[in-house]
Design a protein around this motif. Structure first.
Motif, short mmCIF file in Angstrom:
data_model
loop_
_atom_site.label_atom_id
_atom_site.label_comp_id
_atom_site.label_asym_id
_atom_site.label_seq_id
_atom_site.Cartn_x
_atom_site.Cartn_y
_atom_site.Cartn_z
N GLY A 81 0.79 -1.23 0.00
CA GLY A 81 0.00 0.00 0.00
C GLY A 81 0.82 1.27 0.00
O GLY A 81 0.38 2.30 0.50
N ALA A 82 2.03 1.20 -0.56
CA ALA A 82 2.89 2.38 -0.63
C ALA A 82 2.54 3.19 -1.87
O ALA A 82 3.08 2.98 -2.95
N ARG A 83 1.60 4.13 -1.71
CA ARG A 83 1.08 4.88 -2.86
C ARG A 83 2.14 5.68 -3.59
O ARG A 83 2.23 5.65 -4.81
N ARG A 84 2.93 6.44 -2.83
CA ARG A 84 3.91 7.33 -3.48
C ARG A 84 4.93 6.52 -4.26
O ARG A 84 5.27 6.86 -5.40
N LEU A 85 5.39 5.44 -3.63
CA LEU A 85 6.37 4.58 -4.31
C LEU A 85 5.74 3.98 -5.56
O LEU A 85 6.36 3.93 -6.63
N ALA A 86 4.46 3.56 -5.45
CA ALA A 86 3.79 2.97 -6.60
C ALA A 86 3.65 4.00 -7.73
O ALA A 86 3.89 3.69 -8.90
N PHE A 87 3.27 5.23 -7.35
CA PHE A 87 3.16 6.29 -8.35
C PHE A 87 4.49 6.50 -9.07
O PHE A 87 4.55 6.56 -10.31
N ALA A 88 5.56 6.62 -8.28
CA ALA A 88 6.88 6.85 -8.86
C ALA A 88 7.27 5.71 -9.79
O ALA A 88 7.71 5.93 -10.93
N ALA A 89 7.06 4.49 -9.33
CA ALA A 89 7.46 3.33 -10.13
C ALA A 89 6.63 3.24 -11.41
O ALA A 89 7.14 2.87 -12.47
N LEU A 90 5.34 3.59 -11.31
CA LEU A 90 4.50 3.56 -12.51
C LEU A 90 4.97 4.61 -13.53
O LEU A 90 4.98 4.36 -14.73
N GLY A 91 5.38 5.78 -13.00
CA GLY A 91 5.93 6.81 -13.89
C GLY A 91 7.18 6.32 -14.60
O GLY A 91 7.32 6.46 -15.82
N VAL A 92 8.06 5.70 -13.82
CA VAL A 92 9.30 5.16 -14.40
C VAL A 92 8.96 4.09 -15.43
O VAL A 92 9.55 4.03 -16.51
N GLU A 93 7.97 3.26 -15.11
CA GLU A 93 7.59 2.17 -16.01
C GLU A 93 7.06 2.73 -17.34
O GLU A 93 7.45 2.28 -18.42
N LEU A 94 6.17 3.72 -17.24
CA LEU A 94 5.59 4.31 -18.44
C LEU A 94 6.68 4.97 -19.29
O LEU A 94 6.76 4.76 -20.51
N ALA A 95 7.54 5.77 -18.61
CA ALA A 95 8.63 6.43 -19.33
C ALA A 95 9.54 5.37 -19.95
O ALA A 95 9.95 5.50 -21.12
N GLY A 96 9.83 4.31 -19.20
CA GLY A 96 10.73 3.27 -19.68
C GLY A 96 10.21 2.59 -20.92
O GLY A 96 10.91 2.45 -21.92
N VAL A 97 8.92 2.19 -20.89
CA VAL A 97 8.39 1.44 -22.02
C VAL A 97 8.31 2.34 -23.25
O VAL A 97 8.56 1.90 -24.38
N LEU A 98 8.03 3.64 -23.05
CA LEU A 98 7.96 4.55 -24.19
C LEU A 98 9.35 4.82 -24.75
O LEU A 98 9.56 4.77 -25.97
N LEU A 99 10.32 5.07 -23.85
CA LEU A 99 11.68 5.38 -24.30
C LEU A 99 12.33 4.16 -24.95
O LEU A 99 12.84 4.24 -26.08
N ILE A 100 12.32 3.04 -24.24
CA ILE A 100 12.97 1.84 -24.76
C ILE A 100 12.23 1.35 -26.01
O ILE A 100 12.84 0.89 -26.98
N GLY A 101 10.90 1.46 -25.99
CA GLY A 101 10.12 1.05 -27.15
C GLY A 101 10.53 1.83 -28.38
O GLY A 101 10.78 1.27 -29.45
N THR A 102 10.63 3.15 -28.20
CA THR A 102 11.02 4.00 -29.33
C THR A 102 12.46 3.72 -29.74
O THR A 102 12.76 3.53 -30.92
N ALA A 103 13.35 3.67 -28.74
CA ALA A 103 14.77 3.45 -29.04
C ALA A 103 14.99 2.14 -29.78
O ALA A 103 15.80 2.06 -30.71
N SER A 104 14.23 1.10 -29.40
CA SER A 104 14.44 -0.20 -30.03
C SER A 104 13.97 -0.19 -31.49
O SER A 104 14.43 -0.98 -32.30
N LEU A 105 13.05 0.73 -31.81
CA LEU A 105 12.60 0.83 -33.20
C LEU A 105 13.53 1.72 -34.00
O LEU A 105 13.82 1.46 -35.17
N VAL A 106 14.04 2.80 -33.35
CA VAL A 106 14.91 3.75 -34.04
C VAL A 106 16.29 3.14 -34.28
O VAL A 106 16.87 3.30 -35.35
#
Lengths: 143, 120
Positions: A81-106
């Motif tokens: 139930g660690a909300r702040r940690l979950a929020f932060a990790a979700l942000g990192v996850e979203l940024a990660g999948v978008l960045l790595i996803g794009t980088a892997s295509l480029v």
């Protein structure tokens, strides 16, 4: 005085126990299951890649391990139930999948082997792309 | 690797996934039928693990043994973990968790077959 003073008084301050509607119960528990599964999938993949052939694609394998770490952190944050940690990790996850996803295509040459986040998680039915959005929606809804 | 056992595992996992989805849609928590179903799935997965271990001991199998046993170990863990969470979550979401577990077993067994044939 009606009571003997030992019984706790039901006041306006009494709130239902947090555990009853935490971020890790109800639909949140299903999220815990999915994140746990991805922690297992990404963690095993990264473990095998790093243990057997790290030199072939150090960048991709390091990112695999990083993705696995993010999934582990999210699973734990939801369960506890660690909300702040979950929020932060979700942000990192979203940024990660978008960045790595794009980088892997480029620059496919930098990613000779798959990671969970390659091509926005194509190898995993794009679930890695949808998951952080669902997670953020869930955290916003469950207050 | 024994394709018959793999077929049984995949079929059972998909049937259980369907049953779990139906339970979740009908707003039911995980019941006795799903509990027994996933116990059977665990047995099937263990039997499959036995076949794979025996075949590898007999000298068969792919070069990439680590990945192979990674999938085997993961599959053995998933039904109990799903049932554990399904019992903790006494709502439709407990059934939803089992749907995820069933789907995961089906996909992982398909991947296991690929790994066995060397198409990692």
């Amino acid at each position: 005085m009606s009571g003997d003073g030992t019984e706790p008084r039901a006041s306006r301050d009494d709130r239902p126990p947090v555990s009853g509607d935490g971020i890790g119960t109800g639909p949140g528990r299903a999220l815990v299951a999915v994140y746990g599964l991805f922690a297992l999938a990404a963690g095993s993949r990264a473990g095998v890649q790093i243990a057997t052939r790290f030199g072939e694609a150090p960048l991709a394998y390091t990112l695999s391990a990083f993705a696995a770490l993010v999934y582990v952190v999210l699973t734990v944050a939801l369960v506890r139930g660690a909300r702040r940690l979950a929020f932060a990790a979700l942000g990192v996850e979203l940024a990660g999948v978008l960045l790595i996803g794009t980088a892997s295509l480029v620059d496919p040459a930098a990613f000779p082997d798959e990671t969970v986040w390659s091509a926005y998680g194509r190898g995993y039915l794009f679930i890695p792309l949808v998951l952080p959005v669902v997670g953020l929606y869930w955290l916003r809804r469950r207050r | 690797m024994n394709t018959t056992v793999a077929t049984i595992v995949i079929t059972l996992a998909l049937v259980l996934m369907l049953g779990s989805v139906i339970a979740a849609v009908r707003d039911r928590a995980m019941g006795m039928v799903l509990l027994i179903g996933f116990a059977l799935l665990e047995v099937a997965v263990l039997v499959q693990a036995g076949f794979v271990i025996a075949a590898v001991a007999g000298g068969a199998g792919p070069e990439d043994k680590v990945t192979l046993f990674g999938y085997i170990a993961g599959e053995v863990l998933i039904p109990p973990a799903g049932v554990f969470l399904g019992l903790a979550e006494r709502s439709r979401w407990g059934s939803a968790i089992l749907a995820v577990a069933g789907f995961a077993i089906a996909v992982m067994t398909a991947r296991l077959l690929q790994v066995w044939q060397g198409q990692a």
